[in-house]
Scaffold this motif. Structure first.
Motif, PDB file in Angstrom:
ATOM      1  N   ASN A 171       3.724  91.889  93.859  1.00  0.00           N
ATOM      2  CA  ASN A 171       3.063  93.222  93.952  1.00  0.00           C
ATOM      3  C   ASN A 171       1.155  92.968  94.043  1.00  0.00           C
ATOM      4  N   GLN A 172       0.750  91.942  93.340  1.00  0.00           N
ATOM      5  CA  GLN A 172      -0.906  91.770  93.653  1.00  0.00           C
ATOM      6  C   GLN A 172      -1.048  91.507  95.373  1.00  0.00           C
ATOM      7  N   GLU A 173      -0.221  90.753  95.809  1.00  0.00           N
ATOM      8  CA  GLU A 173      -0.613  90.512  97.209  1.00  0.00           C
ATOM      9  C   GLU A 173      -0.543  92.522  97.848  1.00  0.00           C
ATOM     10  N   PHE A 174       0.080  92.924  97.537  1.00  0.00           N
ATOM     11  CA  PHE A 174       0.334  94.164  98.290  1.00  0.00           C
ATOM     12  C   PHE A 174      -0.964  94.849  98.279  1.00  0.00           C
ATOM     13  N   HIS A 175      -1.035  95.851  96.643  1.00  0.00           N
ATOM     14  CA  HIS A 175      -2.053  95.866  96.621  1.00  0.00           C
ATOM     15  C   HIS A 175      -3.648  95.729  96.909  1.00  0.00           C
ATOM     16  N   PHE A 176      -3.843  94.387  96.883  1.00  0.00           N
ATOM     17  CA  PHE A 176      -5.139  93.842  97.692  1.00  0.00           C
ATOM     18  C   PHE A 176      -5.215  93.900  98.381  1.00  0.00           C
ATOM     19  N   GLN A 177      -4.393  93.985  99.390  1.00  0.00           N
ATOM     20  CA  GLN A 177      -4.087  93.809 100.770  1.00  0.00           C
ATOM     21  C   GLN A 177      -5.078  95.645 101.788  1.00  0.00           C
ATOM     22  N   ILE A 178      -4.371  96.429 100.230  1.00  0.00           N
ATOM     23  CA  ILE A 178      -5.131  97.944 101.079  1.00  0.00           C
ATOM     24  C   ILE A 178      -6.028  97.698 100.578  1.00  0.00           C
ATOM     25  N   TYR A 179      -6.455  97.450  99.648  1.00  0.00           N
ATOM     26  CA  TYR A 179      -8.141  97.393  98.576  1.00  0.00           C
ATOM     27  C   TYR A 179      -8.688  96.011  99.495  1.00  0.00           C
ATOM     28  N   GLY A 180      -8.356  95.656 100.399  1.00  0.00           N
ATOM     29  CA  GLY A 180      -9.662  94.287 100.641  1.00  0.00           C
ATOM     30  C   GLY A 180      -9.494  95.093 102.684  1.00  0.00           C
ATOM     31  N   LEU A 181      -8.792  96.615 102.423  1.00  0.00           N
ATOM     32  CA  LEU A 181      -9.189  96.488 103.806  1.00  0.00           C
ATOM     33  C   LEU A 181     -10.143  98.541 103.796  1.00  0.00           C
ATOM     34  N   SER A 182     -10.927  98.542 102.902  1.00  0.00           N
ATOM     35  CA  SER A 182     -11.312  99.738 102.434  1.00  0.00           C
ATOM     36  C   SER A 182     -12.792  99.399 102.784  1.00  0.00           C
ATOM     37  N   GLY A 183     -12.615  98.104 103.555  1.00  0.00           N
ATOM     38  CA  GLY A 183     -14.695  98.765 103.920  1.00  0.00           C
ATOM     39  C   GLY A 183     -15.703  98.447 102.801  1.00  0.00           C
ATOM     40  N   SER A 184     -15.054  98.326 101.498  1.00  0.00           N
ATOM     41  CA  SER A 184     -16.550  98.163 100.304  1.00  0.00           C
ATOM     42  C   SER A 184     -16.099  96.871  99.892  1.00  0.00           C
ATOM     43  N   GLN A 185     -17.627  96.420  99.701  1.00  0.00           N
ATOM     44  CA  GLN A 185     -17.663  94.636  99.631  1.00  0.00           C
ATOM     45  C   GLN A 185     -17.770  95.336  97.595  1.00  0.00           C
ATOM     46  N   VAL A 186     -17.855  96.090  97.349  1.00  0.00           N
ATOM     47  CA  VAL A 186     -17.980  96.117  96.010  1.00  0.00           C
ATOM     48  C   VAL A 186     -16.263  96.332  95.287  1.00  0.00           C
ATOM     49  N   LEU A 187     -15.959  97.674  96.370  1.00  0.00           N
ATOM     50  CA  LEU A 187     -14.278  97.948  95.083  1.00  0.00           C
ATOM     51  C   LEU A 187     -13.961  96.892  95.046  1.00  0.00           C
ATOM     52  N   PRO A 188     -13.425  96.193  95.513  1.00  0.00           N
ATOM     53  CA  PRO A 188     -12.592  94.907  95.493  1.00  0.00           C
ATOM     54  C   PRO A 188     -12.810  93.955  94.366  1.00  0.00           C
ATOM     55  N   GLN A 189     -13.678  92.853  94.138  1.00  0.00           N
ATOM     56  CA  GLN A 189     -14.503  92.535  93.473  1.00  0.00           C
ATOM     57  C   GLN A 189     -14.120  93.784  92.097  1.00  0.00           C
ATOM     58  N   LEU A 190     -14.786  94.551  91.957  1.00  0.00           N
ATOM     59  CA  LEU A 190     -14.319  95.277  90.830  1.00  0.00           C
ATOM     60  C   LEU A 190     -12.852  95.565  89.832  1.00  0.00           C
ATOM     61  N   ILE A 191     -11.854  95.887  90.973  1.00  0.00           N
ATOM     62  CA  ILE A 191     -10.731  95.293  90.772  1.00  0.00           C
ATOM     63  C   ILE A 191     -10.587  94.652  90.752  1.00  0.00           C
ATOM     64  N   GLU A 192     -10.466  93.791  90.638  1.00  0.00           N
ATOM     65  CA  GLU A 192     -10.613  92.245  90.943  1.00  0.00           C
ATOM     66  C   GLU A 192     -10.831  92.053  89.027  1.00  0.00           C
ATOM     67  N   ALA A 193     -11.771  92.414  89.084  1.00  0.00           N
ATOM     68  CA  ALA A 193     -12.253  92.419  87.874  1.00  0.00           C
ATOM     69  C   ALA A 193     -11.563  93.038  86.474  1.00  0.00           C
ATOM     70  N   LEU A 194     -10.887  94.257  86.465  1.00  0.00           N
ATOM     71  CA  LEU A 194      -9.805  95.005  85.706  1.00  0.00           C
ATOM     72  C   LEU A 194      -9.170  94.401  85.739  1.00  0.00           C
ATOM     73  N   TRP A 195      -8.227  93.443  86.656  1.00  0.00           N
ATOM     74  CA  TRP A 195      -7.085  93.211  86.745  1.00  0.00           C
ATOM     75  C   TRP A 195      -7.071  91.934  85.820  1.00  0.00           C
ATOM     76  N   LEU A 196      -8.452  90.872  85.759  1.00  0.00           N
ATOM     77  CA  LEU A 196      -8.144  89.837  84.960  1.00  0.00           C
ATOM     78  C   LEU A 196      -8.077  90.011  83.618  1.00  0.00           C
ATOM     79  N   ARG A 197      -8.743  90.949  83.220  1.00  0.00           N
ATOM     80  CA  ARG A 197      -8.559  92.109  82.000  1.00  0.00           C
ATOM     81  C   ARG A 197      -7.100  92.808  81.922  1.00  0.00           C
ATOM     82  N   PHE A 198      -6.634  92.615  82.482  1.00  0.00           N
ATOM     83  CA  PHE A 198      -5.232  92.856  82.491  1.00  0.00           C
ATOM     84  C   PHE A 198      -4.548  92.356  82.345  1.00  0.00           C
ATOM     85  N   GLY A 199      -4.522  91.351  82.555  1.00  0.00           N
ATOM     86  CA  GLY A 199      -3.593  89.663  82.320  1.00  0.00           C
ATOM     87  C   GLY A 199      -3.277  89.716  81.026  1.00  0.00           C
TER      88      GLY A 199
END
Length: 231
Positions: free
Chosen positions: A138-166
């Motif tokens: 599930n995580q791989e599917f989501h982050f495959q999408i986010y990594g294609l956003s063209g944003s350097q900031v969004l994937p980092q912010l999203i990963e930080a949220l997933w970390l707190r969602f643990g």
């Protein structure tokens, strides 16, 4: 948490980063219980390292709000609450929806093939693979999408949220594992199917809505699990 998810880190130049990265991923994938105390000696034994790399990793993860450091120096996984769940999911829906919308127009045929393979891997994950494999897919599917956003900031912010969602992922794994081989098991594959269908049509808004619905459905399930405890 089973110690076998952590492997020894021996290369001196990478030991600190290796311990940090493994522990960070273990937290993201919900390998620790809410409010669980993490001890340096136990973790150091699992990693096969001295105490220093573990201490540094715990310090960094505490700074990221993934862990809580008490006044006496003890380190704990954050507790779970409905307010915190809603706060994290509100941010996830906003950022992950935006990242998905940005990613769709940027996807090339090779990206679509990769995304579809990840979708199928998640859909086919069954009891023989274990709940954590399903969550990892599930995580791989989501982050495959986010990594294609063209944003350097969004994937980092999203990963930080997933970390707190643990800690909530831990709750989810405990809830889903006993029903993986029953008709009651739902791993969210239908939301990935809807997202993929929209992606293939170039429908950025439709894909965004599918991902947002996926997050909201998980939030609703977790709210129900938290309800009996009154948290």
């Amino acid at each position: 948490m089973p110690d076998d998810i952590l492997v020894p880190v021996r290369e001196r130049q990478t030991v600190n980063e290796g311990v940090y990265r493994q522990l960070r991923q273990a937290l993201i994938t919900g390998r620790y219980d809410p409010s669980q105390r993490l001890t340096i000696p136990t973790l150091a034994t699992s990693f096969g390292t001295s105490h220093m790399p573990v201490r540094e990793a715990l310090r960094r993860l505490s700074a990221e709000k993934a862990l809580i450091q008490a006044a006496n120096g003890s380190v704990f996984v954050p507790p779970v609450t409905r307010d915190q769940l809603d706060d994290i999911c509100r941010a996830r829906i906003t950022l992950e929806g935006l990242a998905t919308e940005l990613a769709v127009p940027r996807m090339r045929p090779k990206d679509l093939r990769k995304l579809e393979s990840l979708r199928l891997a998640h859909e086919e994950a069954g009891i023989e693979d274990g709940i954590y494999n399903s969550l990892a897919c599930n995580q791989e599917f989501h982050f495959q999408i986010y990594g294609l956003s063209g944003s350097q900031v969004l994937p980092q912010l999203i990963e930080a949220l997933w970390l707190r969602f643990g800690p909530y992922m831990r709750m989810l794994s405990h809830h889903l594992a006993p029903v993986m081989d029953t008709a009651d098991f739902r791993n969210g594959a239908e939301y990935h199917h809807a997202a993929m269908a929209a992606v293939l049509k170039g429908d950025a808004i439709g894909a965004r809505r599918a991902i947002e619905t996926d997050i909201a459905a998980t939030q609703s399930m977790l709210r129900d699990l938290l309800e009996p405890a009154g948290t």
